[in-house]
Each structure stands twice: as structure tokens, then as C-alpha cells.
Design an enzyme around this catalytic site. Structure first.
Site, PDB file in Angstrom:
ATOM      1  N   SER A  44      55.734   8.815  85.240  1.00 41.28           N
ATOM      2  CA  SER A  44      55.393   7.855  84.179  1.00 41.28           C
ATOM      3  C   SER A  44      55.120   6.453  84.705  1.00 41.28           C
ATOM      4  CB  SER A  44      56.521   7.792  83.145  1.00 41.28           C
ATOM      5  OG  SER A  44      57.740   7.424  83.769  1.00 41.28           O
ATOM      6  N   ASP A 329      60.971  -0.361  77.591  1.00 43.97           N
ATOM      7  CA  ASP A 329      61.886   0.488  76.835  1.00 43.97           C
ATOM      8  C   ASP A 329      63.176   0.624  77.658  1.00 43.97           C
ATOM      9  OD1 ASP A 329      61.311   2.354  78.814  1.00 43.97           O
ATOM     10  OD2 ASP A 329      60.028   3.605  77.547  1.00 43.97           O
ATOM     11  N   HIS A 332      61.574   2.109  81.305  1.00 42.65           N
ATOM     12  CA  HIS A 332      60.362   1.696  82.024  1.00 42.65           C
ATOM     13  C   HIS A 332      60.131   0.184  82.016  1.00 42.65           C
ATOM     14  CE1 HIS A 332      59.677   5.878  80.594  1.00 42.65           C
ATOM     15  NE2 HIS A 332      59.242   6.032  81.836  1.00 42.65           N
TER      16      HIS A 332
END
Ligand SMILES: *[C@@H]1O[C@H](CO)[C@@H](O)[C@H](O)[C@H]1NC(C)=O
Length: 354
Positions: A44, A329, A332
Site C-alpha cells: 500500500s 489514517d 499510512h
């Protein structure tokens, strides 16, 4: 090496516009050394939306993700805006973003400017990808082989060869091998001690790099593992005061082994390599946010900032200025943090490669 460290420290303390100021220099260097494009593999931290095309819950193609992206558009990037790889692409030339290879709107003429094969929630261990039903690195490399076929059709054999030989290859992953796999799922701990597991990950890494080399890679940037214990979600789960020291030391030790393995591969295969020390950068930003222009280094910008990531961010409010936060978040980094990481990546390839 000393020069590199100094340069990174200078870059890290310069405010936001520094990357823009560096861009003409980086472009000159990139063009002098024929840097053709950027090809990205990993999780990610560098997935620009491949997971949108997969049957997985590991997605972020909804607001508030992307609220600071162009047109406030959620793309599947796990951040409020662009990722470090997008900024690197912009600095090298050509494009402001790296599209995902699985984007149904991707055009043949986009291929030569680079793509991302990355898939959120993946790792060095194929089992890490399996538990979340996302693309393993073996699968990402298969797509890379497909990419080469399409590229040849578009630009011809010779130009395609030139592009893949002269691209910057970026691999960014490892976090999920620990957080989503070894420390969460029972399978691997039954088979491996932590040290054996790390050696297993390194052997997978070596296999992937050899395959990448066979397919044309010559310049490789590896992004190490984040300080796992400083991730807001982990702090919440472990009720840690400050960063969790034991998880941080796992990440720190693994990065050192990764660098060793990278150096072995570099000599064996004749690669140019660089390791981007995100561990150090993020830990410094978390410990001393103000120094880097942040206000909050501990909590994320979305919701409570302590547990929400991925699906649990859907329809949740976020802070008004994400640039003040290290984390977007609970897992991340923000676009602003990614920009700082991009600056380090650029500094490391400018000094190590050319
Ligand atoms: C860049 O590419 C040209 C044409 O293939 C070649 O002559 C030149 O040596 C290359 N430069 C570098 C630094 O690799």
C-alpha cells in the site's frame, strides 16, 4: 556515504517547496543517465490503485482517501494525496502520477512513462498476499512480463528494451509480512522462529530481484520497513507510551539484513542499488514533528486517528489540514510525509547511482 547522510538531513529540514526546487537538477541527472521511467512493486505504500480491480477488502477508493489528490479524487492510494513514487516520477520528468497497471483506463501510450504493479497488503512472503487476497510479488512480476509485451507492441523491440534497462525499479514492502502475517496469523510462527522467518523473507526477496534482473532491471531502489512500533494502530493495540520498542527493533534489525542482502545481490547481478531508510525518517518525524513542519506525529488525521484504516475510514471525518500530520489514517503516512520520503529517495539515487 557521509555526503549522502548530510544531504538527506538537509533535504529533510527544508520546507515543502524544496522538491520543486530540486526538480530541474533531478531532471538533468535523470536525462543524462537515460532514466526512462519508474516501475514500482510492493504494498500500500506504493499501490496507486491496483487493488480496485481485485476482490479484496484492502481498498481505499473512497473518501476521505484522496481528498487532497487532484480533483479531490479517491484513487485507491492509501493516503490523502500522492505517494512518494508519484513525487519521484514528477521529479524525474514526464508525469505527475504513476498509474496502476490494472487501471482499466490505462492507455498503451502511458506505458512508457512507468506504472505501478503494487498491491496493498502484500509482502515478501506470498502467504501475506494470500491472507488478504491481493497480488503476490510473483504475480506482480508476471504482470511486469505482460507489461513488456504491451510495451514492445507500442514502441518497438529496441525502444522497449531501452526503457526497461534504464528504468528505476522501486520495491517497497515488508510491513505486512510482520503485522498482517507473522504477528497475526498462526501459520508462519508454527513453521519459523522470528529469525528464520526473516531469513525466509530475505530468500524470497533475492528470488524476486533475480527475476526482476532477468526481465531487465538494472537500477533498484528498496524502501525499508517502517518503524512498526510507531504506527498509530499498533500503539493503540499495544497501549504503548510512545513507540513500541520491541516492534521497532524487529523492523530496524530486518532493514539491516535487507541492506546486507541487497549488497550481495548488487555485486552478484551487477545492479545499481539504494536503500531508502523510511524507518529513520518516520521515527524522526514522529519524535520531533515540529522540526519537519508537522504538528501531530502520534495520531492519524482520519477519525480518532488511533484505529481507523481502509474500510473503517468510509464516511469518517478527517482533520482539516493533513499536512500537519505524519500519519493520514492509523497505518499510512500523509502526502506530506510521502513527499519527504520522495526527497530522500531522490537524494539516494542521485548520489548512489550516478
Ligand atoms: C544513454 O543512452 C545513449 C544511447 O543509447 C548511450 O550512448 C549513452 O551511453 C547512455 N548514457 C548513459 C550514461 O548510460
Amino acid at each position: 556515504m557521509e555526503y549522502l547522510v548530510v544531504k538527506i538531513m538537509i533535504l529533510a529540514t527544508i520546507p515543502l517547496y524544496s522538491l520543486a526546487a530540486e526538480i530541474p537538477l533531478v531532471r538533468q541527472v535523470a536525462s543524462k543517465y537515460n532514466v526512462s521511467c519508474i516501475l514500482v512493486f510492493g504494498d500500500s505504500s506504493v499501490d496507486s490503485g491496483n487493488n480496485n480491480a481485485l476482490h479484496t477488502t484492502m481498498k481505499s477508493n473512497f473518501l476521505p482517501y484522496g481528498k487532497d489528490f487532484f480533483d479531490s479524487r479517491p484513487t485507491g492510494r492509501f493516503s490523502n494525496g500522492r505517494l512518494a513514487t508519484d513525487f519521484v516520477a514528477e521529479a524525474v520528468g514526464y508525469r505527475k502520477v504513476i498509474p496502476p497497471f490494472l487501471d482499466p483506463n490505462l492507455k498503451a501510450e502511458d506505458l512508457e512513462y512507468g506504472v505501478s504493479f503494487a498491491s496493498a497488503a502484500t509482502g515478501f512472503d506470498d502467504y501475506t498476499a494470500e491472507v488478504s487476497n491481493v497480488l503476490s510479488v510473483s504475480k506482480q512480476l508476471e504482470y511486469f512480463a505482460h507489461y513488456k509485451i504491451h510495451l514492445r507492441r507500442e514502441v518497438g523491440e529496441e525502444r522497449a528494451e531501452f526503457i526497461t534497462r534504464n528504468a528505476l525499479y522501486i520495491i517497497s514492502m515488508g510491513t505486512n509480512d510482520f503485522l498482517q502475517n507473522y504477528f497475526l496469523e498462526p501459520t508462519r510462527p508454527k513453521q519459523f522462529s522470528l529469525e528464520e522467518f526473516e531469513n525466509f523473507l530475505l530468500s524470497r526477496f533475492a528470488k524476486d530481484v533475480k527475476e526482476m534482473h532477468r526481465l531487465g532491471a538494472r537500477r533498484l531502489i528498496i524502501v525499508g520497513v517502517l518503524p512498526l512500533g510507531c504506527i498509530p494502530l499498533i500503539k493503540t493495540l499495544r497501549s504503548a507510551e510512545g513507540c513500541d520498542k520491541s516492534l521497532n527493533s524487529v523492523a530496524h534489525a530486518f532493514n539491516a539484513k535487507l541492506l546486507q542482502q541487497l549488497n550481495i545481490l548488487k555485486t552478484k547481478l551487477g545492479l545499481r542499488t539504494a536503500l531508502v531508510d523510511v524507518y529513520d525518517m518516520i521515527q524522526r518525524a514522529v519524535t520531533n514533528p515540529k522540526k519537519y513542519g508537522f504538528v501531530e506525529g502520534s495520531k492519524g488525521c482520519v477519525g480518532t486517528g488511533t484505529i481507523e484504516y481502509g474500510d473503517s475510514c468510509k464516511g469518517v471525518n478527517s482533520c482539516s489540514d493533513a499536512d500537519k500530520y505524519v500519519f493520514w489514517d492509523a497505518v499510512h503516512p500523509t502526502q506530506k510525509m510521502y513527499k519527504l520520503i520522495a526527497e530522500e529517495a531522490i537524494a539516494s539515487f542521485v548520489t548512489n547511482f550516478f
